[in-house]
Design an enzyme around this catalytic site. Structure first.
Site, short mmCIF file in Angstrom:
data_model
loop_
_atom_site.label_atom_id
_atom_site.label_comp_id
_atom_site.label_asym_id
_atom_site.label_seq_id
_atom_site.Cartn_x
_atom_site.Cartn_y
_atom_site.Cartn_z
N GLU A 1 -31.25 11.57 4.53
CA GLU A 1 -32.29 12.56 4.81
C GLU A 1 -31.68 13.95 4.76
O GLU A 1 -30.45 14.09 4.72
CB GLU A 1 -32.93 12.27 6.17
CG GLU A 1 -33.60 10.91 6.24
CD GLU A 1 -34.31 10.65 7.56
OE1 GLU A 1 -34.32 11.57 8.42
OE2 GLU A 1 -34.85 9.55 7.73
N PRO A 2 -32.51 14.99 4.72
CA PRO A 2 -31.96 16.35 4.64
C PRO A 2 -30.90 16.66 5.69
O PRO A 2 -29.93 17.36 5.43
CB PRO A 2 -33.20 17.23 4.81
CG PRO A 2 -34.32 16.40 4.26
CD PRO A 2 -33.98 14.99 4.66
N TRP B 1 -31.98 12.95 -1.76
CA TRP B 1 -30.94 12.47 -2.69
C TRP B 1 -31.11 10.99 -3.02
O TRP B 1 -30.14 10.24 -3.09
CB TRP B 1 -29.53 12.70 -2.12
CG TRP B 1 -29.30 14.05 -1.53
CD1 TRP B 1 -29.00 14.35 -0.24
CD2 TRP B 1 -29.35 15.31 -2.23
NE1 TRP B 1 -28.87 15.70 -0.08
CE2 TRP B 1 -29.07 16.32 -1.29
CE3 TRP B 1 -29.61 15.68 -3.56
CZ2 TRP B 1 -29.05 17.67 -1.60
CZ3 TRP B 1 -29.58 17.03 -3.88
CH2 TRP B 1 -29.30 18.00 -2.92
N GLU C 1 -22.22 7.14 -1.34
CA GLU C 1 -21.75 5.91 -0.71
C GLU C 1 -20.59 6.17 0.26
O GLU C 1 -19.72 5.30 0.44
CB GLU C 1 -21.35 4.86 -1.76
CG GLU C 1 -22.49 4.33 -2.57
CD GLU C 1 -23.58 3.70 -1.71
OE1 GLU C 1 -23.27 2.83 -0.88
OE2 GLU C 1 -24.75 4.11 -1.85
N GLY D 1 -8.46 21.81 -24.07
CA GLY D 1 -8.41 23.26 -24.08
C GLY D 1 -9.80 23.87 -24.06
O GLY D 1 -10.70 23.39 -23.37
N GLY D 2 -10.02 24.92 -24.85
CA GLY D 2 -11.31 25.58 -24.90
C GLY D 2 -12.43 24.66 -25.33
O GLY D 2 -13.57 24.81 -24.88
N GLN E 1 -8.25 19.74 -19.86
CA GLN E 1 -7.06 20.54 -20.14
C GLN E 1 -6.46 20.20 -21.50
O GLN E 1 -6.03 21.08 -22.25
CB GLN E 1 -6.01 20.33 -19.04
CG GLN E 1 -4.91 21.38 -19.01
CD GLN E 1 -5.42 22.73 -18.53
OE1 GLN E 1 -6.48 22.82 -17.94
NE2 GLN E 1 -4.66 23.78 -18.82
N GLY F 1 -26.73 12.45 6.52
CA GLY F 1 -26.02 11.89 5.38
C GLY F 1 -25.05 10.82 5.86
O GLY F 1 -25.39 9.64 5.93
N THR G 1 -31.60 7.96 -5.29
CA THR G 1 -31.46 7.49 -6.66
C THR G 1 -32.70 6.71 -7.08
O THR G 1 -33.19 5.87 -6.31
CB THR G 1 -30.20 6.60 -6.79
OG1 THR G 1 -29.05 7.37 -6.46
CG2 THR G 1 -30.06 6.08 -8.21
#
Length: 384
Positions: free
Chosen positions: A126-127, A155, A365, A341-342, A338, A130, A157
């Site tokens: 719930e809000p 949240w 979970e 890279g870009g 990594q 958790g 699923t």
């Protein structure tokens, strides 16, 4: 200790890989970017027997063990975590029905999942609640032969695509025992007073549906109660070892997918006149990624085996596996970016998505911090 797979298991995994390569990988980026639930793929997954695959054979499942499900989960998540979660969570919450439900409940709610006709979910968080499940505010009051449910869940699923949910609600607020007084009740999505609001803008697993659920005087018949009244919290705790092992398998799959893609890219990418895989710095990254993935896999498989064999050290193992595999997933995905890279910083390549998707394994979970608390409690309480 037996490390080999049976011929049947190898055949199943080969079919799963072929399904993932043909049906999931080509469209994964599309579903992620559009935050769209993969209904077409779910239909094909059901035809493959992948939805509710761990359900008993008499209810349309394949009866796969926890270890076999860990293997299947790994292969699916190595293709795409978002779509894989849709497939593996099609029957989320069904464990309560399988263990504590009546024969009538099993007949009503389980077969539609394996046939691909329905999707279900577990409505717990719930809000404001958790990690501390006992602080939920959702209430279910008895009125004649019906339960009247009020509250909200967050949240969840399959929240806006689910057909029914196993809802945790407080049914006996006056009991003194903090862990009693909660019950699990099945709520169908077509009940008056039920509504779901899809959550968008998630960092990762965007193909998977997540929603907030609201219950406004939702009425369901008394026979929708799962198991015994007031035992919902204790029922829920029985399944965390299994579900946390499943998340560990998700982490292994994410690490596997990221590591494999990094290895492939390193052999293709050239700098300074040669493949970057020839540079020792990259070689060490690749070696470390695969070493840690294999270590996470073995711990996860041991946890899964312990679920199937009811090992006394199961709770500690499940939390160890969940914490370690989720950490490996995030670390390996980070290193994969990594290596790229870009190119790894844009969604032209899968590793960008894997990097985002990996983080959730450290949250749902039971967070990483909760897992460490559990391991420490087990060590201090009875050893390991």
């Amino acid at each position: 200790m037996e490390f080999s797979r049976s011929d049947e298991q190898e055949q199943v995994l080969e079919e799963v890989r072929r399904f993932a390569d043909n049906e999931i990988r080509p469209v994964a980026s599309e579903y992620d970017q559009e935050e769209k639930y993969p209904e077409e793929i779910m239909e094909k997954a059901a035809e493959m027997g992948l939805t509710g695959a761990h359900f008993p054979i008499e209810y349309g499942g394949a009866g796969y063990s926890t270890l076999e499900m860990a293997m299947i989960t790994e292969e699916l998540f190595a293709a795409d975590p978002g779509i894989a979660l849709c497939i593996t969570s099609a029957g989320f919450g069904a464990e309560a029905i399988m263990e504590y439900g009546t024969d009538e409940q099993k007949e009503r709610y389980l077969p539609p999942i394996t046939k691909g006709e329905s999707v279900m979910g577990a409505a717990i968080s719930e809000p404001q609640a958790g990690s501390d499940v006992t602080s939920i505010d959702t209430r279910a009051e008895k009125d004649g032969d019906e339960w009247v449910i009020n509250g909200s869940k967050m949240w969840i699923t399959n929240g806006s695509v689910g057909d029914y949910f196993v809802v945790m609600a407080e049914t006996d607020p006056h009991v003194e025992d903090r862990y009693s007084g909660f019950s699990q009740i099945v709520v169908e999505a077509d009940r008056d007073g039920f509504s779901a609001d899809k959550i968008t803008g998630k960092m990762g697993i965007r193909a998977s549906d997540t929603a907030e659920l609201v219950f406004d005087d939702v009425r369901v018949p008394e026979e929708n109660l799962v198991g015994s009244r007031g035992m919902g919290f204790l029922q829920l705790m029985q399944f965390f070892d299994e579900t946390r092992t499943a998340v560990a398998a998700q982490g292994v799959g994410i690490a596997k997918g990221a590591a494999e893609r990094a290895l492939e890219y390193a052999q293709e990418r050239e700098q300074f006149g040669r493949s970057i895989s020839e540079f020792q710095a990259i070689q060490h990254k690749l070696a470390d990624m695969h070493i840690r993935t294999e270590a996470a896999r073995q711990l996860t498989y041991k946890s899964a085996w312990s679920v199937d064999n009811e090992s006394q050290s199961l709770t500690a193992l499940a939390s160890m596996a969940k914490e370690f595999a989720s950490r490996v997933a995030t670390d390996v995905a980070d290193e994969a970016v990594q290596v790229y890279g870009g190119s790894g910083f844009v969604n032209d390549y899968d590793v960008e998505r894997f990097y985002r998707d990996s983080k959730i394994t450290q949250i749902y979970e039971g967070t990483t911090e909760i897992q460490k608390n559990i391991v420490a409690r087990e060590l201090l309480g009875k050893g390991f």
